[in-house]
Design a protein around this motif. Structure first.
Motif, mmCIF file in Angstrom:
data_model
loop_
_atom_site.group_PDB
_atom_site.id
_atom_site.type_symbol
_atom_site.label_atom_id
_atom_site.label_comp_id
_atom_site.label_asym_id
_atom_site.label_seq_id
_atom_site.Cartn_x
_atom_site.Cartn_y
_atom_site.Cartn_z
ATOM 1 N N VAL A 1 0.859 -1.191 0.000
ATOM 2 C CA VAL A 1 0.000 0.000 0.000
ATOM 3 C C VAL A 1 0.893 1.237 0.000
ATOM 4 N N CYS A 2 0.606 2.173 -0.873
ATOM 5 C CA CYS A 2 1.430 3.381 -0.947
ATOM 6 C C CYS A 2 1.045 4.362 0.161
ATOM 7 N N PRO A 3 1.981 4.699 1.043
ATOM 8 C CA PRO A 3 1.658 5.615 2.138
ATOM 9 C C PRO A 3 1.950 7.066 1.782
ATOM 10 N N LEU B 1 -4.395 5.855 -1.236
ATOM 11 C CA LEU B 1 -3.899 4.614 -0.630
ATOM 12 C C LEU B 1 -3.895 3.451 -1.626
ATOM 13 N N CYS B 2 -3.280 3.644 -2.767
ATOM 14 C CA CYS B 2 -3.239 2.597 -3.797
ATOM 15 C C CYS B 2 -2.664 1.320 -3.188
ATOM 16 N N ASP B 3 -3.367 0.198 -3.385
ATOM 17 C CA ASP B 3 -2.969 -1.024 -2.681
ATOM 18 C C ASP B 3 -2.488 -2.101 -3.652
ATOM 19 N N ALA C 1 3.208 2.506 -8.713
ATOM 20 C CA ALA C 1 2.998 3.777 -8.021
ATOM 21 C C ALA C 1 3.206 4.957 -8.974
ATOM 22 N N CYS C 2 2.634 6.104 -8.618
ATOM 23 C CA CYS C 2 2.862 7.320 -9.416
ATOM 24 C C CYS C 2 4.200 7.935 -9.008
ATOM 25 N N THR C 3 4.559 9.075 -9.584
ATOM 26 C CA THR C 3 5.878 9.645 -9.266
ATOM 27 C C THR C 3 5.996 9.973 -7.777
HETATM 28 S S1 SF4 Z 1 -1.947 8.166 -6.183
HETATM 29 FE FE1 SF4 Z 1 0.276 7.977 -6.112
HETATM 30 S S2 SF4 Z 1 0.841 8.934 -4.153
HETATM 31 FE FE2 SF4 Z 1 -1.346 8.529 -4.055
HETATM 32 S S3 SF4 Z 1 -1.481 6.534 -3.034
HETATM 33 FE FE3 SF4 Z 1 -1.514 6.170 -5.271
HETATM 34 S S4 SF4 Z 1 0.619 5.769 -5.821
HETATM 35 FE FE4 SF4 Z 1 0.619 6.730 -3.781
#
Ligand code: SF4
Lengths: 431, 133
Positions: A7-9, A14-16, A33-35
């Protein structure tokens, strides 16, 4: 080693579905994940403080965890009006301990909500929240509105995971079927891909909502030819797009909460959504910034009845944004000690507040050197939730998600450090 | 010249968030985006420095042309530079004037300060890792 479904913190999305590849304690690759998320995860072990540091005259010295925790408990116990601020980039578990500690100390606990979506909550308390999960939006929404926000830069995967570019179960060809309306005071990157971009003059949101509500109600006759720089023709077009949608999802950012009118803007937006629900299904969701700022509102509310800015000095929970909010307390030079957890007021608070922070014993619990570091007397580094600590976080639609860990760098978690400070406070206040 | 001072997120500011001590973050948050016509009026070019005065003081930023920014408004990524000139008034809501501050802008030859300079001015004590250990 490859870690899947991480999970991206970073942000409230919170993309999992993140894939992280590690070699020893180094992150060598991040997928999905994004940048913003990629940078946070790739730099997982960089720039961390090695251990606690304390001010030593004009400079700094190293300290042990025991010493720093003792110091933090001491300044909080000595204070008449301690402020416990931050809580948005940490675990729900740590937030809960923070509330208990604030209660025992008779202090004030506030999260970064007060400077982001605090006004949204004030409006929701007045007229309710017509919300839904992001899964509903992804699968059903054929009209998306982004108002006063720029997800392309602040929530980069919001559009690909939940709206414009996401596949929807109930949509044949979601990319074509979904319409996108962007409303903003400047032409942002998000605005450049909108089917309809509405540029309003700064401060004009309230008037535009009122005009749209009148048109939706069938009283377009009272609307003048232009409202806050928007032509009546365009307003009528948008109203029609909203009414004829099968499912509309309205998202808004701090462009609305910080604009003149503050929470009244959001109230008017909610009432527009209410009006549109006479014709079709329409929902509203604030785009939350920090990955667990929503969690702070949830945890504070279960425990105290109030979502942020909770003051325990009367020995019961008292809540009055504008008075018990962190910026006001600091600007009035009211608190005499401050514990900052997982946030960076040094970068985000007005100067007057920072000047007061430097004049009182301020303790910072944060993994890395931040803009707040120079303003403190003591900093205690901890593990980062989602990297080397696991815990609970709430997505922007209120769904709790277990945030996982993929590294072990040997740091204590926020929950452990706050728990130890709390124990010391209890020894004195509840012997 | 007077401008409406608007702040908000940018991707570069977000990328810098976890390494705020870095030069990248300072660069990302000390940019002042301005409509090119306003830049002509002020007689400045991309990269020139501006002195921006708000309710709490002044700060030096570097100008970046941005067509999407309406005339009379400047957009500065949220961060220590923007907040250096922001007043503490919240109008009874807890929320300061992050997007509605009026500022006075003029060209300057002064350098853009570092984040550490800004914190020093406020009364902070910069920490560098070499200092301890
Ligand atoms: S949009 Fe980007 S920063 Fe936001 S949770 Fe998803 S990967 Fe992370």
């Amino acid at each position: 080693m490859i870690h899947t479904d991480m999970v991206c913190p970073f942000c409230g999305c919170l993309c999992d579905d993140i894939v992280v590849e590690t070699e020893g304690n180094a992150v060598v690759r991040v997928d999905n994940a994004c940048t913003l998320g990629t940078h946070k995860l790739m730099n997982a072990s960089m720039d961390r403080l090695k251990g606690p540091i304390m001010r030593d005259g004009a400079g700094w010295r190293d300290a042990t965890y025991d010493e720093a925790i003792e110091y933090a408990a001491g300044v909080l116990l000595d204070a008449d009006r301690p402020l416990l601020y931050g809580w948005s980039s940490t675990q729900g578990e740590a937030q809960g301990l923070g509330v208990s500690m604030a209660e025992l100390l008779g202090g004030v606990i506030d999260s970064t909500t007060s400077v982001c979506h605090g006004p949204s909550i004030l409006a929701i308390q007045e007229v309710g929240h017509p919300g839904c999960t992001l899964g509903q939006v992804k699968n059903r929404a054929d009209l998306i509105i982004y108002w006063g926000c720029n997800p392309t830069e602040a929530h980069p995967r919001h559009m690909s995971r939940y709206t414009t570019y996401a596949d929807g179960f109930f949509l044949q060809n979601s990319f074509r079927e979904r319409k996108l309306i962007v409303v903003d005071v400047r032409k942002t990157e998000t605005a450049s891909i909108a089917d309809e971009f509405v540029q309003i003059t700064p401060g004009g949101d309230y008037a535009v909502f009122s005009a749209l509500r009148a048109i939706v109600r069938g009283r377009g006759d009272v609307v003048p030819p232009t409202v806050a720089g928007v032509t009546k023709e365009q307003l009528e077009k948008i109203a029609e797009m909203c009414k004829s949608a099968k499912f509309g999802a309205f998202f808004f950012g701090v462009g609305l909460t910080m604009a003149p009118g503050r929470y009244k803007n959001i109230r008017n937006a909610i009432e527009l959504v209410d009006e549109l629900n006479r014709y079709t299904k329409f929902t509203l969701t604030p785009l939350r910034g920090h990955y667990n700022v929503y969690g702070s509102n949830e945890v504070f509310t279960w425990m105290t009845g109030y979502p942020y800015a909770v003051d325990f000095s009367r020995q019961i929970a008292f809540y009055n944004p504008g008075e018990t909010t962190a910026v006001d307390i600091l600007a009035r030079k009211e608190c005499d000690a401050c514990l900052i957890v997982a946030s960076d007021p040094g970068a985000h608070f007005p100067r007057k507040c920072l000047e007061h922070l430097t004049s009182i014993p301020t303790v910072l619990i944060d993994p890395a050197r931040t803009v707040t570091t120079p303003l403190c007397r003591c900093q205690i580094p901890t593990a980062v939730t989602g990297i080397d600590a696991s815990g609970t976080a709430y997505r922007m639609d209120g769904v709790p998600i277990h945030v996982k860990t993929f590294l072990d760098l040997g740091y204590p978690t926020d929950t452990e450090v706050i728990g130890r400070i709390f124990e010391k406070v209890q020894e004195v206040r509840h012997p | 010249m007077k401008f409406l001072f608007n702040t908000g997120r940018t991707a570069a500011q977000g990328i810098g968030l976890d390494r705020k001590a870095g030069a990248e973050y300072a660069r990302a948050t000390s940019r002042c985006m301005m409509n090119p016509v306003d830049m002509m009026d002020l007689d400045v070019e991309a990269g020139d420095h501006l002195q921006v005065r708000g309710p709490a003081g002044e700060v030096v930023l570097s100008v970046v042309p941005a067509e999407g920014t309406p005339r009379g408004m400047v957009f500065v990524p949220l961060g220590p530079y923007a907040n250096h000139i922001l007043g503490g008034e919240t109008h009874g809501t807890g929320m300061p004037d992050f997007k509605t501050m009026t500022v006075e802008i003029e060209p300057t030859l002064r350098e853009v300060p570092t984040v550490a300079d800004l914190m020093d001015e406020i009364g902070g004590a910069a920490y560098s890792p070499e200092e301890t250990s």
